[in-house]
Design an enzyme around this catalytic site. Structure first.
Site, PDB file in Angstrom:
ATOM      1  N   THR A 186      -1.696  35.401  10.115  1.00  0.00           N
ATOM      2  CA  THR A 186      -2.916  35.843  10.780  1.00  0.00           C
ATOM      3  C   THR A 186      -2.995  37.362  10.747  1.00  0.00           C
ATOM      4  OG1 THR A 186      -3.013  33.940  12.235  1.00  0.00           O
ATOM      5  CG2 THR A 186      -3.858  35.980  13.156  1.00  0.00           C
ATOM      6  N   GLY A 216      -7.363  27.676  17.266  1.00  0.00           N
ATOM      7  CA  GLY A 216      -6.211  28.379  17.825  1.00  0.00           C
ATOM      8  C   GLY A 216      -6.623  29.447  18.826  1.00  0.00           C
ATOM      9  N   THR A 239       2.187  31.034  17.705  1.00  0.00           N
ATOM     10  CA  THR A 239       1.782  29.654  18.018  1.00  0.00           C
ATOM     11  C   THR A 239       0.607  29.690  18.984  1.00  0.00           C
ATOM     12  OG1 THR A 239       3.652  29.750  19.535  1.00  0.00           O
ATOM     13  CG2 THR A 239       3.913  28.399  17.604  1.00  0.00           C
TER      14      THR A 239
HETATM   15  N1  ASP Z   1      -2.216  32.317  16.140  1.00  0.00           N
HETATM   16  C1  ASP Z   1      -2.702  31.619  14.974  1.00  0.00           C
HETATM   17  C2  ASP Z   1      -3.191  30.246  15.374  1.00  0.00           C
HETATM   18  O1  ASP Z   1      -2.538  29.591  16.159  1.00  0.00           O
HETATM   19  C3  ASP Z   1      -1.673  31.463  13.890  1.00  0.00           C
HETATM   20  C4  ASP Z   1      -0.956  32.726  13.459  1.00  0.00           C
HETATM   21  O2  ASP Z   1      -0.831  33.695  14.208  1.00  0.00           O
HETATM   22  O3  ASP Z   1      -0.482  32.765  12.312  1.00  0.00           O
HETATM   23  O4  ASP Z   1      -4.195  29.806  14.848  1.00  0.00           O
END
Ligand code: ASP
Length: 322
Positions: A186, A216, A239
Site C-alpha cells: 500500500t 480495508g 492488516t
Molecule cells: N492496509 C491495507 C489493507 O488492509 C493493506 C496494506 O497496507 O498493504 O487493505
C-alpha cells in the site's frame, strides 16, 4: 517548515534478504518530486495527491498499476485523502476503472457533495467528472497473477508483506523474486506545507485473494487515513482489519487533542493497540509543528521522508536508512 513523508507498505519481509534497490530508488525519486512541489509553494493536499499518483503509477507497489488481485482475479482499489485545514475528505472503495483512485478521492472531496463512494458508483462518478478511465486489466501485472495463484493453492488471504498466519486472515510471505522486483505495499503520503497546513493520502489494492467487496482501512477516514491541523496527518499500512478496529488515525488525533500527548507517544500507544488486536504494520505521521514519526511493528516498512535539513532519507528495515 515544510515536511513530507511517504510509504510503500509495511511487512515482514526482511530487508536484508533481497535486493530493495529498485524500491528505494522509486521512493527517493517520488519523494524528490514531492519536496520540489512543497518548496515551490504547493499545498499539502496537492503534494500528497501527486506523490500518491506517482506511487500508483509505479508497478513496484500495491496500488494502481501492480495492485494485488481479489479472489476472482480483479483489482478492487481503495483510496482516501484528507485536508487538515477543515477536515474535508474524499474516499473511494472497490474502484476498478478510475485510472487514479487517489485523483478520484480528491475529486470526491472537492467536487462532489459526498465524502465516500464505492464500486460502480465511484467509477461512474470518475467518468462524470471527466477523470481518466481505464479497463481493469490496466492495473494487472503478471506478478500479481502469480501471487493470486499461490494464494488460491494455499487457500489463504494474503497481506502483501506479512509472514505470520492466523485463523482469520492468513498472511503468507510474498516470495521475493530473485531480483527483488516484487510489487510491495500500500502507498501513502503525509505533508505539511509552507502555510503549516497538513494533509494525508493513501491508496491500495488491499489483500491478495480478498473476498470481492472487502474494504480495508485505507479509505476509512479515521482508520487508515486522517488529517487535522490541530493534531497530525496520518497514513497507515498493514492488516487493515486491525487498523479499522483500533480507529487508528482518529485515535491518534484524540490522544493528542484530549490527553495532550506528543505524536510519538500517541502513535506508539495506538500501534500497541493494533498489535493487541493481532495486527501488523505501521504509519507515517506529521504533527502540527512538523515533527515526523514513522513507526512500524513489522520487520519492514518502505518509507522516505524529508528531514528537518531538507535532505531526503529512505528506509526499509528499522536501521537501514540512507
Ligand atoms: N492496509 C491495507 C489493507 O488492509 C493493506 C496494506 O497496507 O498493504 O487493505
Amino acid at each position: 517548515m515544510i515536511r513530507l513523508a511517504l510509504h510503500g507498505g509495511a511487512g515482514d519481509l526482511r530487508a536484508d534478504q533481497f535486493d530493495t534497490s529498485a524500491h528505494r530508488a522509486a521512493l527517493r525519486r517520488i519523494a524528490d518530486e514531492g519536496r520540489r512541489m512543497l518548496q515551490d509553494g504547493a499545498t499539502a493536499v496537492a503534494t500528497v495527491e501527486q506523490v500518491v499518483v506517482l506511487l500508483e503509477e509505479c508497478p513496484l507497489f500495491n496500488a494502481g498499476v501492480g495492485a494485488v488481485l481479489n479472489r476472482d482475479g480483479q483489482p478492487e482499489l481503495d483510496a482516501a485523502i484528507m485536508c487538515g485545514v477543515d477536515r474535508n475528505c474524499g474516499a473511494v472503495a472497490g474502484v476498478m476503472r478510475a485510472k487514479s483512485p487517489i485523483r478520484l478521492a480528491r475529486a470526491v472531496m472537492e467536487r462532489s457533495p459526498h465524502a465516500m463512494y464505492m464500486g460502480s458508483g465511484a467509477d461512474a462518478l470518475n467518468r462524470e467528472l471527466g477523470l481518466d478511465e481505464v479497463t481493469p486489466d490496466f492495473f494487472v501485472t503478471e506478478e500479481r497473477f502469480h501471487q493470486l495463484k499461490l494464494a488460491h493453492e494455499r487457500g489463504v488471504i494474503v497481506l502483501d508483506h506479512e509472514a505470520a498466519f492466523d485463523d482469520t486472515v492468513a498472511h503468507a510471505p510474498t516470495p521475493p523474486s530473485e531480483d527483488g522486483g516484487d510489487a510491495f505495499g500500500t502507498v501513502g503520503a503525509v505533508a505539511r506545507d509552507a502555510h503549516g497546513n497538513l494533509a494525508a493520502a493513501t491508496s491500495t489494492g488491499g489483500l491478495t485473494n480478498k473476498h470481492p467487496g472487502r474494504i480495508g482501512d485505507t479509505p476509512i477516514i479515521g482508520a487508515g487515513t486522517f488529517a487535522d491541523n490541530r493534531s497530525a496527518a496520518i497514513s497507515c499500512t498493514g492488516t487493515g482489519e486491525s487498523f479499522i478496529r483500533s480507529g487508528f488515525g482518529f485515535e491518534i488525533h484524540a490522544r493528542m487533542s484530549y490527553s495532550h500527548w506528543a505524536l510519538q507517544r500517541a502513535c506508539d500507544e495506538t500501534l500497541a493497540e493494533v498489535q493487541r488486536l493481532g495486527g501488523r504494520g505501521g504509519c507515517i505521521a506529521i504533527d502540527h509543528e512538523g515533527q515526523l514519526y514513522l513507526p512500524f511493528n513489522s520487520l519492514a516498512m518502505y518509507r522516505a521522508w524529508m528531514g528537518a535539513d531538507g535532505n531526503l532519507h529512505v528506509g526499509v528495515g528499522p536501521d537501514d536508512v540512507d
